[in-house]
Design a protein around this motif. Structure first.
Motif, mmCIF file in Angstrom:
data_model
loop_
_atom_site.group_PDB
_atom_site.id
_atom_site.type_symbol
_atom_site.label_atom_id
_atom_site.label_comp_id
_atom_site.label_asym_id
_atom_site.label_seq_id
_atom_site.Cartn_x
_atom_site.Cartn_y
_atom_site.Cartn_z
ATOM 1 N N LEU A 84 0.825 -1.209 0.000
ATOM 2 C CA LEU A 84 0.000 0.000 0.000
ATOM 3 C C LEU A 84 0.858 1.258 0.000
ATOM 4 O O LEU A 84 1.905 1.296 0.649
ATOM 5 C CB LEU A 84 -0.902 0.012 1.235
ATOM 6 C CG LEU A 84 -1.885 -1.147 1.364
ATOM 7 C CD1 LEU A 84 -2.532 -1.133 2.741
ATOM 8 C CD2 LEU A 84 -2.946 -1.045 0.263
ATOM 9 N N PRO A 85 0.441 2.319 -0.689
ATOM 10 C CA PRO A 85 1.147 3.598 -0.595
ATOM 11 C C PRO A 85 0.999 4.156 0.821
ATOM 12 O O PRO A 85 -0.073 4.073 1.427
ATOM 13 C CB PRO A 85 0.401 4.492 -1.597
ATOM 14 C CG PRO A 85 -0.367 3.566 -2.474
ATOM 15 C CD PRO A 85 -0.692 2.378 -1.637
ATOM 16 N N LEU A 86 2.053 4.698 1.359
ATOM 17 C CA LEU A 86 1.999 5.256 2.707
ATOM 18 C C LEU A 86 1.471 6.690 2.659
ATOM 19 O O LEU A 86 1.828 7.458 1.758
ATOM 20 C CB LEU A 86 3.394 5.234 3.335
ATOM 21 C CG LEU A 86 4.010 3.845 3.517
ATOM 22 C CD1 LEU A 86 5.412 3.960 4.084
ATOM 23 C CD2 LEU A 86 3.130 2.975 4.410
ATOM 24 N N PRO A 87 0.653 7.075 3.624
ATOM 25 C CA PRO A 87 0.050 8.421 3.629
ATOM 26 C C PRO A 87 1.000 9.475 4.180
ATOM 27 O O PRO A 87 0.631 10.293 5.030
ATOM 28 C CB PRO A 87 -1.178 8.232 4.531
ATOM 29 C CG PRO A 87 -0.757 7.178 5.506
ATOM 30 C CD PRO A 87 0.112 6.234 4.723
ATOM 31 N N THR A 88 2.232 9.478 3.688
ATOM 32 C CA THR A 88 3.263 10.372 4.220
ATOM 33 C C THR A 88 2.912 11.839 4.013
ATOM 34 O O THR A 88 3.027 12.648 4.932
ATOM 35 C CB THR A 88 4.614 10.058 3.559
ATOM 36 O OG1 THR A 88 4.911 8.673 3.736
ATOM 37 C CG2 THR A 88 5.720 10.892 4.163
ATOM 38 N N ALA A 89 2.494 12.185 2.807
ATOM 39 C CA ALA A 89 2.190 13.593 2.513
ATOM 40 C C ALA A 89 1.029 14.088 3.356
ATOM 41 O O ALA A 89 1.076 15.189 3.910
ATOM 42 C CB ALA A 89 1.877 13.750 1.030
ATOM 43 N N SER A 90 -0.014 13.281 3.478
ATOM 44 C CA SER A 90 -1.187 13.687 4.250
ATOM 45 C C SER A 90 -0.841 13.885 5.724
ATOM 46 O O SER A 90 -1.229 14.876 6.344
ATOM 47 C CB SER A 90 -2.288 12.631 4.104
ATOM 48 O OG SER A 90 -3.382 12.927 4.944
ATOM 49 N N MET A 123 5.696 1.911 -5.887
ATOM 50 C CA MET A 123 4.918 2.583 -6.926
ATOM 51 C C MET A 123 4.308 1.582 -7.909
ATOM 52 O O MET A 123 3.127 1.659 -8.256
ATOM 53 C CB MET A 123 5.802 3.574 -7.686
ATOM 54 C CG MET A 123 6.262 4.770 -6.865
ATOM 55 S SD MET A 123 7.317 5.897 -7.815
ATOM 56 C CE MET A 123 6.161 6.519 -9.033
ATOM 57 N N GLY A 124 5.150 0.626 -8.344
ATOM 58 C CA GLY A 124 4.682 -0.336 -9.334
ATOM 59 C C GLY A 124 3.595 -1.246 -8.807
ATOM 60 O O GLY A 124 2.568 -1.473 -9.478
ATOM 61 N N LEU A 125 3.766 -1.764 -7.601
ATOM 62 C CA LEU A 125 2.769 -2.666 -7.023
ATOM 63 C C LEU A 125 1.477 -1.917 -6.708
ATOM 64 O O LEU A 125 0.388 -2.479 -6.833
ATOM 65 C CB LEU A 125 3.331 -3.336 -5.763
ATOM 66 C CG LEU A 125 4.492 -4.310 -6.014
ATOM 67 C CD1 LEU A 125 5.052 -4.807 -4.685
ATOM 68 C CD2 LEU A 125 4.043 -5.481 -6.865
ATOM 69 N N SER A 126 1.611 -0.646 -6.303
ATOM 70 C CA SER A 126 0.410 0.152 -6.055
ATOM 71 C C SER A 126 -0.366 0.371 -7.348
ATOM 72 O O SER A 126 -1.598 0.274 -7.375
ATOM 73 C CB SER A 126 0.799 1.502 -5.446
ATOM 74 O OG SER A 126 1.424 1.319 -4.190
ATOM 75 N N ALA A 127 0.362 0.665 -8.427
ATOM 76 C CA ALA A 127 -0.286 0.876 -9.719
ATOM 77 C C ALA A 127 -0.969 -0.403 -10.199
ATOM 78 O O ALA A 127 -2.111 -0.376 -10.695
ATOM 79 C CB ALA A 127 0.737 1.350 -10.744
ATOM 80 N N LEU A 128 -0.301 -1.543 -10.031
ATOM 81 C CA LEU A 128 -0.889 -2.813 -10.443
ATOM 82 C C LEU A 128 -2.130 -3.157 -9.616
ATOM 83 O O LEU A 128 -3.042 -3.819 -10.099
ATOM 84 C CB LEU A 128 0.150 -3.936 -10.306
ATOM 85 C CG LEU A 128 1.306 -3.896 -11.329
ATOM 86 C CD1 LEU A 128 2.369 -4.938 -10.958
ATOM 87 C CD2 LEU A 128 0.770 -4.149 -12.728
ATOM 88 N N ALA A 129 -2.155 -2.669 -8.359
ATOM 89 C CA ALA A 129 -3.318 -2.930 -7.514
ATOM 90 C C ALA A 129 -4.432 -1.936 -7.725
ATOM 91 O O ALA A 129 -5.491 -2.022 -7.094
ATOM 92 C CB ALA A 129 -2.889 -2.934 -6.041
ATOM 93 N N GLY A 130 -4.202 -0.938 -8.599
ATOM 94 C CA GLY A 130 -5.226 0.058 -8.861
ATOM 95 C C GLY A 130 -5.299 1.150 -7.828
ATOM 96 O O GLY A 130 -6.258 1.925 -7.798
ATOM 97 N N GLU A 131 -4.253 1.278 -6.961
ATOM 98 C CA GLU A 131 -4.237 2.313 -5.939
ATOM 99 C C GLU A 131 -3.783 3.632 -6.560
ATOM 100 O O GLU A 131 -2.971 3.663 -7.483
ATOM 101 C CB GLU A 131 -3.262 1.932 -4.810
ATOM 102 C CG GLU A 131 -3.699 0.737 -3.991
ATOM 103 C CD GLU A 131 -4.611 1.137 -2.854
ATOM 104 O OE1 GLU A 131 -4.845 2.332 -2.667
ATOM 105 O OE2 GLU A 131 -5.091 0.231 -2.152
#
Length: 351
Positions: free
Chosen positions: A275-281, A337-345
């Motif tokens: 999962l992408p981490l919510p670092t910016a938020s 980034m790649g795994l998130s994109a493949l998961a549709g995130e």
């Protein structure tokens, strides 16, 4: 009799590793004021002796203003006897200077200061075999000042085993920056009070001094927090998280009860399912709330799970692991980034 024990103030520390501008000036002022705070605690408790177990100054080149403030504060409080040994940082910084009459120093060999019912001993340089020449009376409450790292057995910088049977009631140590209590023998204890103020995320948790009372059958002591603000490093486990929003909720829960005066390093640990981490938020929401706020990612990517979910993910992971041009940090970013994109995130803007 009440006695205050402190060490490792590191007055004059630059503090430039993570701070700048107004916050740097503020934190430097707080560190400078730490000795004044300790003296106030001693006065309020009715202490008549003050043990300073080294590294009071950050270096042998500490600015004169810090030395002058230290000596002036001692001179203003003649009702308290201050007993000082240098640490490995300041070394012989005070040698050859005018010292207040209530500031008592030690030498390279054992020196003893007898008080009513109490003996205070110390030496500036620990060395192997030093406890063999320590000669404390059996009938007084005995304090010994040393600065250095405790070692097991009978050799080393401060060999604790060699201190057993030497009539020590309280071994007043400096060097470790966290409050630590150790056993000398059936009679005595060895105590590091820790630094009064944390200076970074390697010094998390409570900081302060130790107040000792010699009026009972045996001396008693307690830790007193004096730190203006804390450095804290809460950990957020990513295991089992189903979305970035869930990770953010976990972070919110961990931060909810922390004082906004604190310096906080939020650390992601465990296994990230991709999962992408919510670092910016999180940085946007908390960056200005806390005195200092940063995020570290020490989690591991669940590559096995990602590989099982699709042949495309498996091929992508293999290509990243085989790419020798990527550093470990770059590899991790590309995989996330790649795994998130493949998961549709949706990809975070700060990754």
């Amino acid at each position: 009799m009440k006695i205050l024990h402190c060490a490792d103030l590191h007055l004059g520390s630059p503090l430039t590793a993570r701070l700048s501008g107004e916050k740097l000036a503020m934190r430097r002022a707080e560190l400078t004021a730490s000795f004044f705070t300790l003296v106030r605690v001693a006065k309020e408790a009715g202490a008549t002796a003050f043990l300073l177990s080294g590294d009071i100054f950050d270096s042998s080149a500490t600015a004169e203003v810090h030395i002058a403030d230290f000596l002036s504060e001692i001179e203003k409080n003649p009702q308290i006897g201050f007993y000082y040994i240098p640490g490995n940082h300041e070394k012989d910084l005070l040698k050859g200077r005018y010292l207040p009459t209530n500031l008592y120093t030690f030498g390279e060999e054992w020196h003893y200061y007898p008080l009513p019912g109490v003996t205070i001993a110390g030496r500036n340089l620990p060395e192997d075999g030093m406890f063999s020449s320590l000669n404390l009376p059996r009938g007084t409450v005995n304090f010994v000042l040393l600065h250095g790292a405790v070692t097991e057995g009978y050799t080393g910088e401060i060999p604790l085993a060699a201190a057993a049977g030497k009539n020590i009631d309280y071994l007043a140590l400096g060097h470790y920056h966290a409050f630590t209590e150790l056993t000398v023998d059936t009679r005595g204890v060895a105590v590091y009070p820790g630094s009064p103020e944390g200076r970074g995320f390697d010094e998390t948790g409570a900081h302060g001094c130790v107040l000792i009372d010699t009026d009972g059958a045996r001396p008693t002591f307690r830790f007193i927090r004096t730190a203006k603000r804390l450095y804290l490093a809460p950990e957020i486990a990513l295991d089992g998280a189903e979305s970035s929003a869930e990770i953010e909720r976990r972070a919110d829960a961990a931060l909810a009860d922390i004082s906004r005066a604190s310096a906080v390093r939020l650390t992601f640990v465990g296994t990230n399912p991709g999962l992408p981490l919510p670092t910016a938020s999180l940085t946007y929401r908390y960056g200005k709330e806390f005195f200092l706020f940063e995020i570290k990612d020490k989690s591991a990517l669940d590559l096995r799970r990602a590989a099982l979910e699709s042949p495309l993910a498996r091929a992508f992971i293999a290509s990243c692991e085989e790419d020798a041009t990527l550093s470990e940090e770059e590899r991790r970013t590309v995989l996330t980034m790649g795994l998130s994109a493949l998961a549709g995130e949706e990809l975070p803007s700060d990754i």
